[in-house]
Motif scaffolding. Sequence first.
Motif, PDB file in Angstrom:
ATOM      1  N   LYS A   1     -72.618 -78.018  -2.262  1.00  0.00           N
ATOM      2  CA  LYS A   1     -72.480 -79.624  -1.683  1.00  0.00           C
ATOM      3  C   LYS A   1     -73.617 -79.803  -0.835  1.00  0.00           C
ATOM      4  O   LYS A   1     -73.294 -80.811  -0.007  1.00  0.00           O
TER       5      LYS A   1
ATOM      6  N   ALA B   1     -63.702 -82.345   2.895  1.00  0.00           N
ATOM      7  CA  ALA B   1     -63.970 -81.701   1.857  1.00  0.00           C
ATOM      8  C   ALA B   1     -64.288 -82.436   0.592  1.00  0.00           C
ATOM      9  O   ALA B   1     -65.245 -82.149  -0.153  1.00  0.00           O
TER      10      ALA B   1
ATOM     11  N   HIS C   1     -67.436 -83.133  -1.917  1.00  0.00           N
ATOM     12  CA  HIS C   1     -67.347 -82.935  -3.303  1.00  0.00           C
ATOM     13  C   HIS C   1     -67.912 -84.211  -3.805  1.00  0.00           C
ATOM     14  O   HIS C   1     -68.893 -83.938  -4.820  1.00  0.00           O
TER      15      HIS C   1
ATOM     16  N   TRP D   1     -59.644 -77.933  -4.151  1.00  0.00           N
ATOM     17  CA  TRP D   1     -59.392 -78.851  -3.201  1.00  0.00           C
ATOM     18  C   TRP D   1     -57.661 -79.374  -3.294  1.00  0.00           C
ATOM     19  O   TRP D   1     -57.019 -79.567  -2.177  1.00  0.00           O
TER      20      TRP D   1
END
Length: 116
Positions: A37, A82, A86, A97
Amino acid sequence: MFAAYVTVTIIASVFNGFAAVTYLIGHEYPKAQADMKRIPRSWVPVLGVLLAAGSLGLLVGFAVPLLGTLAAAGLVLYFVGALIAHLRVGSRQLVGWAVFFSTAVATLALNLGYHL
């Protein structure tokens, strides 16, 4: 309603607690995810502390409801971040997730429903 609130809160706390441990012990998976990431590895322990704080906050929420609500809201925001991380790199590996996010949202909803 109480049984659902307690069950989902404990499940969310356990999930996030295990995730926090993997982040804090230096396991390779969180490091690989940070690399994928394009997040600095120096953030991994910080993210682990945030997960641990959320996990403990959910449990403390049984005694101090406001803290539980804030912890659940914080975890929802954590997992929104998060998702952004992504999507920013084009990752479509969102099953993990989705599990964590839906658990955090359910915990927040049940917490609010039970205490309001």
